[in-house]
Enzyme design. Structure first.
Site, mmCIF file in Angstrom:
data_model
loop_
_atom_site.group_PDB
_atom_site.id
_atom_site.type_symbol
_atom_site.label_atom_id
_atom_site.label_comp_id
_atom_site.label_asym_id
_atom_site.label_seq_id
_atom_site.Cartn_x
_atom_site.Cartn_y
_atom_site.Cartn_z
ATOM 1 N N GLU A 1 0.807 -1.228 0.000
ATOM 2 C CA GLU A 1 0.000 0.000 0.000
ATOM 3 C C GLU A 1 0.846 1.286 0.000
ATOM 4 O O GLU A 1 0.705 2.133 0.883
ATOM 5 C CB GLU A 1 -0.956 -0.026 1.195
ATOM 6 C CG GLU A 1 -1.885 -1.240 1.155
ATOM 7 C CD GLU A 1 -2.759 -1.378 2.392
ATOM 8 O OE1 GLU A 1 -2.690 -0.494 3.273
ATOM 9 O OE2 GLU A 1 -3.509 -2.365 2.476
ATOM 10 N N ASN B 1 2.178 -4.573 -3.473
ATOM 11 C CA ASN B 1 0.788 -4.954 -3.259
ATOM 12 C C ASN B 1 -0.017 -3.727 -2.846
ATOM 13 O O ASN B 1 0.445 -2.918 -2.047
ATOM 14 C CB ASN B 1 0.755 -6.019 -2.148
ATOM 15 C CG ASN B 1 -0.583 -6.705 -1.984
ATOM 16 O OD1 ASN B 1 -1.136 -7.214 -2.943
ATOM 17 N ND2 ASN B 1 -1.088 -6.743 -0.769
ATOM 18 N N HIS C 1 -10.256 -6.105 -2.402
ATOM 19 C CA HIS C 1 -11.302 -6.033 -1.378
ATOM 20 C C HIS C 1 -12.462 -5.263 -2.004
ATOM 21 O O HIS C 1 -12.456 -4.030 -2.057
ATOM 22 C CB HIS C 1 -10.781 -5.324 -0.131
ATOM 23 C CG HIS C 1 -9.695 -6.069 0.577
ATOM 24 N ND1 HIS C 1 -9.894 -7.301 1.150
ATOM 25 C CD2 HIS C 1 -8.379 -5.756 0.791
ATOM 26 C CE1 HIS C 1 -8.771 -7.719 1.703
ATOM 27 N NE2 HIS C 1 -7.834 -6.801 1.485
ATOM 28 N N GLU D 1 -5.888 -10.638 -2.189
ATOM 29 C CA GLU D 1 -6.687 -10.548 -0.958
ATOM 30 C C GLU D 1 -8.175 -10.473 -1.274
ATOM 31 O O GLU D 1 -8.924 -9.712 -0.655
ATOM 32 C CB GLU D 1 -6.254 -9.325 -0.138
ATOM 33 C CG GLU D 1 -4.772 -9.292 0.189
ATOM 34 C CD GLU D 1 -4.360 -8.094 1.035
ATOM 35 O OE1 GLU D 1 -5.232 -7.520 1.730
ATOM 36 O OE2 GLU D 1 -3.168 -7.733 1.002
ATOM 37 N N ASP E 1 -11.938 -10.517 -1.410
ATOM 38 C CA ASP E 1 -13.217 -10.774 -0.753
ATOM 39 C C ASP E 1 -14.217 -9.776 -1.323
ATOM 40 O O ASP E 1 -13.841 -8.728 -1.847
ATOM 41 C CB ASP E 1 -13.146 -10.709 0.781
ATOM 42 C CG ASP E 1 -12.493 -9.446 1.330
ATOM 43 O OD1 ASP E 1 -12.581 -8.383 0.676
ATOM 44 O OD2 ASP E 1 -11.890 -9.517 2.414
#
Length: 448
Positions: free
Chosen positions: A159, A200, A236, A264, A266
């Site tokens: 990030e 990432n 996300h 990641e 979801d």
């Protein structure tokens, strides 16, 4: 093909699952091979973030059976492994690596350099540039060195960007400048030359200012000879809000000569979950996994927790949840089956040259008649199964020339005793009646 007549009508299973039943069903294996087998067949990763202390019982059984890669959710973050300067705690991370090795899984290290979940001694310290540079190097040497040769990849820098594409103002950026990223990558390469090294970030799944900043950074690093092997798109996401440019974005990074991983994934929703939301979620999971599957340099997809009982979403986004492929009782949701379909599942690999086509042949105010045609050209089938996921709450009530069942939004139909064979150049057709209200979109059919 036999003609339609009352004796051939096949009722669906009585009491098809409601949302409540879907969310409280007992643990069950899916009809397809495990996700990891489907992914292996395509040369892809299908992974999950895990909590090491939970890798027993049903949680451990599902994690070991379904996934070919594990990511420690928190166990390898700086605050976890070195809460006190010079005193390390590797127990949780070691447990995950050992579990993965025992189950033939790879491990993705997460994460070395981040602005969050750092120990207080680090964030509260007063550092000169040289001091912080040395601390960073020591951390990477120690952690990456501990697992040298045992991890497939590392999320080295996590990030680094704000939403507008500017660098995030962090301890690292403010003290070391933007080259902290190159420093971390270079040090990680020296510590483990065999691990793939990633940058990432979140909200970089589609083409936007933030992902373009990441693209420009990776391009610049490669031009300078800095070791960067890939980019991680966290993903996300929110139900119904998957960016339309996911595949385009993956491809442009691949064209730079780096790998891409969905790291990641979801897809959260406002609670309570409904059939319509679960159906949309399944379509969204299918869209993301299919985008990765379509690009050679997309290595695969990791879900950020595979069960709703181990998801970070409810604590972070009050009123939201149900974001993972399994419910809290380890029952696979429509999203699980959508992932399987995107990886080539759906009851087995169909023969190349055979297709299934869905159509609506008649419609009235509360119902409709549908038809699916299975056709082969240059191939043949000895049996067949098709499945699709409804997005607007449609419910199949009866079918002919096939045996069908509906669970939630997912419909699965298999051949009758007399029409399983589809010769090269031939086709078979089955029909069904169903209810609808509001809209009646045409779903994508998967042939197995």
């Amino acid at each position: 093909m036999r003609s339609r007549r009352p004796g051939l009508l096949v009722s669906l299973l009585a009491g098809a699952a409601t949302v409540g039943a879907l969310l409280t069903a007992a643990p069950a294996h899916a009809a397809d091979p495990p996700l990891r087998d489907l992914a292996d067949a395509r040369g892809k990763v299908v992974g999950t973030a895990v909590t090491g202390s939970k890798l027993t019982g049903t949680y451990g059984e599902v994690a070991g059976r379904e996934f070919n890669s594990l990511t420690p959710g928190n166990a390898m973050k700086w605050g976890s492994v070195e809460p006190v300067r010079g005193r390390h705690d590797w127990a949780e991370a070691d447990r995950i690596v050992a579990f993965a090795e025992a189950h033939g899984q790879q491990v993705r290290g997460h994460t070395l350099v981040w602005h969050s979940q750092n120990p207080g001694w680090l964030t509260d310290g007063t550092w000169t540039r040289d001091e912080l540079s040395a601390v960073l190097n020591d951390h990477i040497d120690t952690e990456v060195g501990r697992y040298k040769g045992r991890l497939a990849a590392w999320d080295v820098v996590n990030e680094p960007f704000e939403e507008d594409g500017t660098y995030r103002r962090t301890l690292w950026y403010d003290t070391l400048g933007p080259d902290y990223i190159a420093q971390a990558l270079t040090r990680a390469r020296a510590a483990d030359p065999g691990a793939d090294l990633y940058i990432n970030d979140y909200n970089v799944e589609g083409v936007n200012a933030k992902s373009t900043a990441l693209y420009d950074l990776v391009k610049s690093l490669k031009e300078r000879g800095v070791p960067v092997d890939g980019v991680g798109l966290q993903a996300h996401l929110i139900v119904g809000q998957v960016p339309s440019t996911v595949r385009q974005n993956i491809q442009r990074f691949a064209d730079l000569g780096v790998d891409v991983a969905i790291t990641e994934l979801d897809i959260r929703m406002q609670l309570p979950a409904t059939e319509a939301k679960l159906a949309q979620q399944a379509a969204d999971y299918r869209s993301v996994v299919s985008a990765c599957a379509a690009v050679d340099r997309c290595t695969g997809v990791t879900v950020w927790g595979f069960t709703d009982s181990d998801s970070w979403i409810p604590d972070t986004f009050p009123g939201e949840g149900a974001a993972t492929p399994y419910d809290e009782n380890y029952a696979p949701k429509p999203a699980y089956h959508a992932i399987a379909q995107a990886l080539g599942g759906g009851g087995g690999q169909p023969a190349d040259g055979c297709t299934a086509t869905y159509g609506v042949t008649g419609q009235w105010n509360t119902g409709f008649t549908g038809q699916v045609r299975i056709s082969c050209a240059g191939a043949s089938l000895a049996s067949w199964k098709v499945s699709w996921t409804y997005g607007e709450g449609q419910r199949v009530s009866q079918a002919w020339n096939a045996t069908c069942a509906q669970s939630g939004a997912v419909v699965t139909c298999g051949n009758a005793a007399w029409n399983g064979t589809v010769p090269d150049g031939g086709s078979v057709t089955f029909g069904f009646n169903a209810s609808w209200s509001g809209s009646n979109g045409v779903p994508v059919v998967t042939l197995g």
